[in-house]
Design an enzyme around this catalytic site. Structure first.
Site, PDB file in Angstrom:
ATOM      1  N   LEU A 131      54.307  44.345  32.252  1.00  0.00           N
ATOM      2  CA  LEU A 131      53.742  44.857  30.991  1.00  0.00           C
ATOM      3  C   LEU A 131      52.234  45.033  31.073  1.00  0.00           C
ATOM      4  O   LEU A 131      51.532  44.244  31.697  1.00  0.00           O
ATOM      5  CB  LEU A 131      54.114  43.894  29.852  1.00  0.00           C
ATOM      6  CG  LEU A 131      55.626  43.670  29.699  1.00  0.00           C
ATOM      7  CD1 LEU A 131      55.917  42.608  28.635  1.00  0.00           C
ATOM      8  CD2 LEU A 131      56.372  44.958  29.371  1.00  0.00           C
ATOM      9  N   HIS A 132      51.756  46.106  30.433  1.00  0.00           N
ATOM     10  CA  HIS A 132      50.324  46.418  30.429  1.00  0.00           C
ATOM     11  C   HIS A 132      49.929  46.894  29.030  1.00  0.00           C
ATOM     12  O   HIS A 132      50.772  46.878  28.110  1.00  0.00           O
ATOM     13  CB  HIS A 132      49.991  47.450  31.506  1.00  0.00           C
ATOM     14  CG  HIS A 132      50.882  48.665  31.462  1.00  0.00           C
ATOM     15  ND1 HIS A 132      50.842  49.584  30.442  1.00  0.00           N
ATOM     16  CD2 HIS A 132      51.848  49.108  32.309  1.00  0.00           C
ATOM     17  CE1 HIS A 132      51.711  50.543  30.667  1.00  0.00           C
ATOM     18  NE2 HIS A 132      52.356  50.276  31.791  1.00  0.00           N
ATOM     19  N   GLU A 133      48.684  47.373  28.900  1.00  0.00           N
ATOM     20  CA  GLU A 133      48.210  47.751  27.557  1.00  0.00           C
ATOM     21  C   GLU A 133      48.996  48.894  26.913  1.00  0.00           C
ATOM     22  O   GLU A 133      48.998  49.025  25.688  1.00  0.00           O
ATOM     23  CB  GLU A 133      46.730  48.099  27.585  1.00  0.00           C
ATOM     24  CG  GLU A 133      45.854  46.879  27.394  1.00  0.00           C
ATOM     25  CD  GLU A 133      44.807  46.765  28.470  1.00  0.00           C
ATOM     26  OE1 GLU A 133      43.787  47.453  28.359  1.00  0.00           O
ATOM     27  OE2 GLU A 133      45.036  46.005  29.422  1.00  0.00           O
ATOM     28  N   HIS A 183      52.277  49.093  26.989  1.00  0.00           N
ATOM     29  CA  HIS A 183      53.348  48.375  26.292  1.00  0.00           C
ATOM     30  C   HIS A 183      52.793  47.635  25.069  1.00  0.00           C
ATOM     31  O   HIS A 183      53.447  47.565  24.030  1.00  0.00           O
ATOM     32  CB  HIS A 183      54.009  47.367  27.234  1.00  0.00           C
ATOM     33  CG  HIS A 183      54.646  47.997  28.436  1.00  0.00           C
ATOM     34  ND1 HIS A 183      54.134  47.844  29.711  1.00  0.00           N
ATOM     35  CD2 HIS A 183      55.739  48.787  28.573  1.00  0.00           C
ATOM     36  CE1 HIS A 183      54.895  48.502  30.571  1.00  0.00           C
ATOM     37  NE2 HIS A 183      55.870  49.090  29.911  1.00  0.00           N
ATOM     38  N   GLY A 204      56.312  55.398  24.916  1.00  0.00           N
ATOM     39  CA  GLY A 204      55.012  55.999  25.205  1.00  0.00           C
ATOM     40  C   GLY A 204      55.149  57.487  25.526  1.00  0.00           C
ATOM     41  O   GLY A 204      56.160  57.917  26.085  1.00  0.00           O
ATOM     42  N   ASP A 227      55.667  59.207  29.435  1.00  0.00           N
ATOM     43  CA  ASP A 227      56.931  59.741  29.958  1.00  0.00           C
ATOM     44  C   ASP A 227      57.422  60.790  28.970  1.00  0.00           C
ATOM     45  O   ASP A 227      58.368  60.562  28.220  1.00  0.00           O
ATOM     46  CB  ASP A 227      57.947  58.609  30.110  1.00  0.00           C
ATOM     47  CG  ASP A 227      57.510  57.595  31.137  1.00  0.00           C
ATOM     48  OD1 ASP A 227      57.779  57.794  32.313  1.00  0.00           O
ATOM     49  OD2 ASP A 227      56.854  56.608  30.742  1.00  0.00           O
ATOM     50  N   SER A 248      50.225  52.549  34.095  1.00  0.00           N
ATOM     51  CA  SER A 248      51.612  52.562  34.563  1.00  0.00           C
ATOM     52  C   SER A 248      51.848  51.324  35.405  1.00  0.00           C
ATOM     53  O   SER A 248      50.958  50.881  36.136  1.00  0.00           O
ATOM     54  CB  SER A 248      51.846  53.807  35.421  1.00  0.00           C
ATOM     55  OG  SER A 248      53.012  53.646  36.201  1.00  0.00           O
ATOM     56  N   ARG A 285      53.467  51.245  37.927  1.00  0.00           N
ATOM     57  CA  ARG A 285      53.480  51.661  39.343  1.00  0.00           C
ATOM     58  C   ARG A 285      52.072  51.813  39.913  1.00  0.00           C
ATOM     59  O   ARG A 285      51.932  52.004  41.123  1.00  0.00           O
ATOM     60  CB  ARG A 285      54.246  52.971  39.507  1.00  0.00           C
ATOM     61  CG  ARG A 285      55.756  52.799  39.356  1.00  0.00           C
ATOM     62  CD  ARG A 285      56.499  54.049  39.751  1.00  0.00           C
ATOM     63  NE  ARG A 285      57.920  53.822  39.915  1.00  0.00           N
ATOM     64  CZ  ARG A 285      58.837  54.077  38.984  1.00  0.00           C
ATOM     65  NH1 ARG A 285      58.482  54.565  37.829  1.00  0.00           N
ATOM     66  NH2 ARG A 285      60.116  53.831  39.218  1.00  0.00           N
TER      67      ARG A 285
END
Ligand code: PAF
Length: 283
Positions: free
Chosen positions: A33-35, A37, A147, A150, A185, A187
């Site tokens: 999880l990142h900002e 999310h 988001g 995508d 992302s 990734r």
């Protein structure tokens, strides 16, 4: 915050919440999880009585040779992140529980899932729509948050919800970017130092193209695509999978004169890392 790992337990909890007239917000994720999310979770906590974050690295949406095994799974960190940011439930089922050995049912949104990313990742969107439909049935959300990064996924999920009459609102949230413009992302951790330094150029090129279109310096789609591809291919180790100007609702790619509003969609490999991005072109 309660961590639920069992599908039936999560569904029982959700049905009970529904019976007591609580509104449920679902944030479907694959973890790491990142900002991006965080923006979805924050919005959900503002708009619902209860917020459920699901973390499930969904094998059905990875093709052979893709990064299913190496996809980051920092579960403890994600758990703390959800707790700190006011999720009420973290739903993290096992693969076995989601897809029993006898599993046979898949959902495919025709046409929309066959071009752009669908062409380069056959079966990917079938895996996404299947797991999202399952997550809806398990978590019973009133509202669910995705988001815009995508963008094709979002359009496909909206279509599925509409076509199959799922009683859920799809709320789309803007892409969150690093300070240099790279779309956040899970990734991005695959990028090495030099690749990461170059990766922000993707957003800059998309922005520059959008600006040229908005200011009518470019009016023809083919010319915009050519400008973008030439600029993108100057990034070291970049191979472009697609860069298109499309209708933001049907996702149909524009071939002649650009009609606004439009959306630029991009996917490519930077070294071995697949990156996607998109940008709105307003009227
Ligand atoms: O966007 C993602 O992280 C995934 O595709 C989703 C929607 C959680 C389904 O696995």
């Amino acid at each position: 915050m309660k961590v639920v790992k069992n599908v039936l337990e999560m569904q029982k909890i959700a049905l009970k919440l529904k019976l007591s007239c609580k509104t449920i917000g679902l944030i479907p994720t694959m973890g790491a999880l990142h900002e991006g999310h965080l923006s979805l979770l924050t919005r959900s906590t503002l708009e619902n009585d209860v917020s459920i974050v699901s973390i499930f690295v969904n094998p059905a949406q990875f093709g052979p040779g893709e990064d299913y095994l190496k996809y980051p799974r920092p579960f403890k960190k994600d758990q703390n992140f959800c707790k700190k940011n006011n999720a009420d439930y973290l739903f993290a089922p096992s693969v076995k529980d989601m897809y029993a050995e006898s599993y046979l049912t898949y959902i495919k949104v025709e046409k929309l899932s066959e071009f752009y990313c669908g062409k380069f990742r056959p079966g990917h969107f079938r895996g996404v729509t299947t797991v999202v439909a399952k997550l809806f049935n398990i978590s019973q959300p009133n509202n669910t948050y995705f988001g815009e990064k995508d963008f094709q996924q979002l359009a496909i999920i909206k279509k599925m919800v509409n076509d199959l009459n799922f009683p859920v609102n799809i709320i789309s949230c803007p892409t969150i970017r690093e300070t240099d413009g790279l779309a956040k992302s899970s990734r991005n951790v695959y990028l090495n130092h030099n690749e990461r330094k170059d990766a922000n150029k993707i957003h800059l090129i998309l922005k520059k193209t959008a600006n040229k279109i908005q200011t009518k310096q470019i009016t023809f789609a083919a010319k915009a695509v050519k400008f973008m591809k030439i600029s993108l291919l100057k990034i070291p180790k970049m191979s472009v999978q697609y860069a298109e100007i499309c209708d933001p609702f049907t996702l149909c790619s524009m071939k002649k004169n650009i009609k606004l509003p439009a959306r630029i969609l991009f996917a490519g490999l930077l070294g071995k890392t697949r990156l996607i991005d998109n940008i709105e072109i307003r009227k």
